[in-house]
Design an enzyme around this catalytic site. Structure first.
Site, short mmCIF file in Angstrom:
data_model
loop_
_atom_site.label_atom_id
_atom_site.label_comp_id
_atom_site.label_asym_id
_atom_site.label_seq_id
_atom_site.Cartn_x
_atom_site.Cartn_y
_atom_site.Cartn_z
N LYS A 56 2.66 -3.94 1.73
CA LYS A 56 1.88 -2.98 0.92
C LYS A 56 1.56 -1.70 1.69
CE LYS A 56 -0.40 -6.72 -1.67
NZ LYS A 56 -0.03 -7.88 -0.80
N PHE A 57 2.59 -1.01 2.13
CA PHE A 57 2.39 0.21 2.90
C PHE A 57 1.63 1.26 2.09
CE2 PHE A 57 6.53 -1.27 4.84
CZ PHE A 57 5.94 -1.73 6.01
N ILE A 91 0.37 8.50 4.58
CA ILE A 91 0.96 9.77 4.19
C ILE A 91 2.45 9.57 3.94
CG2 ILE A 91 -0.79 11.09 5.43
CD1 ILE A 91 1.31 11.58 7.63
#
EC number: 4.1.1.23
Length: 227
Positions: free
Chosen positions: A59-60, A63
């Site tokens: 679940k990155f 930015i």
């Protein structure tokens, strides 16, 4: 329709003890944050060597450039699927898709909409005064527009999303519990058969299989219930 067995184990030893009781021709496996943080890419490679296609569930959410680099690092491991948080936004997701295409990776990229443990009050606590299904709908549409392969969603939202997003978009559904199983910490759950009927393409099932005395037999029973 495929079943993804969640190897939510504390160690590589525990994960492999479960995996070695499963037939890789009948399921895929999911490695999450705890196991990956504890034992890293080695566990992924060992499971792949045993014949499993793997969903790396990390679940990155960061930015755009940082998230895309992490997604490509996962793809370098040869994983079948990896995910990001849709709440990271359009630019973040589009950057990930662009990098995967540029690298000719075959890894599927999906996004998390609303965690299945979250209800209306949980969303309100983080400043979102909406029903969970409305937020799921909003983020799922954004995910599709950003070019990803699918979303993680509760099966209770699957029918609505299938009608909204068409037949080619993957719906990966946790919170799946066979009849009579404990709900554990999942608030929005449904049976495998109902999830399939509602349009889910991949069912994530953990404890009902991994805590069973005979995991592969339980897996076969669930598959039979889908026939």
């Amino acid at each position: 329709m495929s079943i993804i067995v969640a190897l939510d184990a504390k160690s590589q030893y525990d994960a492999l003890s479960i995996a070695d009781q499963l037939d890789p021709s009948l399921c895929r496996v999911k490695v999450g944050k705890e196991l990956f943080t504890h034992d890293g890419p080695q566990t992924v490679r060992i499971l792949q060597d045993r014949g499993f296609e793997l969903f790396l569930d990390l679940k990155f959410h960061d930015i755009p450039n940082t998230t895309a680099q992490a997604v490509c690092a996962a793809a370098d491991l040869g994983v079948w699927m990896v995910n990001v948080h849709a709440s990271g936004g359009r630019k973040m997701m589009e950057t990930c898709v662009e990098r995967l295409k540029a690298g000719n990776y075959r890894t599927q990229l999906i996004a998390v909409t609303v965690l299945t443990s979250m209800g209306r009050e949980d969303l309100r606590d983080i400043g979102l005064d909406v029903e969970p299904f409305e937020q799921v709908k909003r983020l799922a549409q954004l995910t599709q527009e950003s070019g990803l392969d699918g979303v993680v969603c509760s099966a209770q939202e699957a029918k609505m999303l299938r009608d909204l997003l068409g037949t080619e978009f993957a719906l990966v559904t946790p919170g799946i519990r066979p009849e009579g199983a404990n709900a554990d910490d999942q608030k929005r759950i449904v049976t495998p058969k109902q999830a399939m009927l509602d349009g889910s393409t991949h069912l994530v099932i953990g404890r009902p299989i991994t805590k069973s005395e005979r995991p592969n037999e339980m897996l076969k029973q669930i598959l039979s219930s889908l026939a």
